[in-house]
Write a protein that holds these residues in place. Structure first.
Motif: not given
Length: 302
Positions: A147, A153, A189-190, A197
């Motif tokens: 990750l 995403y 963004t993460p 996600a």
């Protein structure tokens, strides 16, 4: 942070969405490039420089168009049958290893851009999918570090021409008709989402008609495991996209089948990421006579 690749006065622009308005990062810092493909290939500190540019980036006035959020990914990988219920409706076994095929960047379209139904087939189907965008490439990436390689995403609608897809035991041609792969509108963004996600609701609607409902926590192979396995064979690169597969409810599996038709707008959405709209139109060309000789038939799907 939410980033988009736009066309402003027919010029490509990298933008950030802040308080409901897009700001021009390309003008604030030209070194960032004019879209997400350029940004992600510009160095490991790309996202930090994009955040730094936000302070001086001005709001984009007037109208604009969306490009695919990653306009020219070095590679676009797709997972098939990565949902137990979808595998069941396709009457295919749940895979023990990820089923991988690829998309061509030339097939991608942006948010609100027309999705084209070709004259060769009216079996245009929808598939809501989570798309993972790689920020840092590599090979043999450990699953526990996978990750860290994700830039963000977005939402993908894997428009599929079903009869062409099942004319061969490989699905690639039916998944690569021009103007059928919608990607966007924004890269999230993460830091704004759960790890990988996971646990986000997915849905497909045409008007008030809900066609799909799923959850990103139901993947057979989650994001980290997919990156780890894929990177054994492939050297992942910054800007690569991985589409994680669709839940059940596809048009092909319905009785009667439910395909997309011109005049409709197909909306696919993922909780906390966004809504991706695709107006359906007929491609304005004449079908080639060779189509009559192809052994196309109904059956099977991803």
């Amino acid at each position: 942070m939410r980033l988009a690749s736009l066309l402003v006065d027919d010029q490509p622009v990298l933008a950030a969405l802040v308080d409901g308005k897009y700001r021009n990062l390309s003008a604030a810092d030209p070194s960032l490039g004019t879209d997400l493909s350029a940004l992600l290939s510009s160095g490991a500190d790309a996202m930090d420089r994009a955040r730094a540019a936000l302070g001086s980036a001005e709001v984009i006035p007037g109208s604009f168009r969306y490009r695919p959020v990653v306009p020219n990914p070095p590679a676009f990988y797709c997972l098939g049958l990565n949902d137990v219920d979808h595998a069941a409706e396709a009457k295919l076994p749940v895979p023990e290893f990820p089923v991988i095929f690829t998309r061509l960047p030339s097939t991608l379209i942006g948010h609100r851009e027309p999705m084209l139904r070709p004259p060769e087939s009216h079996m245009l189907d929808y598939e809501v999918e989570l798309a993972v965008v790689i920020g840092t490439g590599g090979r043999r990436i450990p699953q526990e570090r996978a990750l860290e390689h994700v830039a963000g995403y977005t939402v993908f609608n894997d428009g599929s021409i079903r009869d062409w897809q099942v004319a061969t035991h490989q699905w690639t041609i039916g998944k690569n008709f021009h103007g059928t792969g919608a990607l966007g509108p924004d890269l999230v963004t993460p830091d704004e989402l759960p790890p990988g996600a996971a646990g986000l609701k997915l849905a497909t609607h045409v008007g008030d008609e809900q066609l799909q409902s799923g959850d990103t926590g139901a993947f057979v192979f989650d994001v980290a495991r997919t990156i780890a396995l894929l990177s054994v064979a492939c050297e992942l690169q910054a800007g690569d996209v991985i589409a994680m597969g669709t839940p059940s409810g596809i048009g092909f599996a319905r009785k009667p089948p439910r395909y997309l038709v011109p005049g409709e707008t197909c909306s696919v959405s993922i909780e906390s990421i966004g809504v991706l709209d695709s107006p359906i139109v007929d491609e304005d060309v004449q079908a080639a006579a060779i189509i009559e000789s192809l052994p196309l038939k109904s059956g099977g799907s991803k």
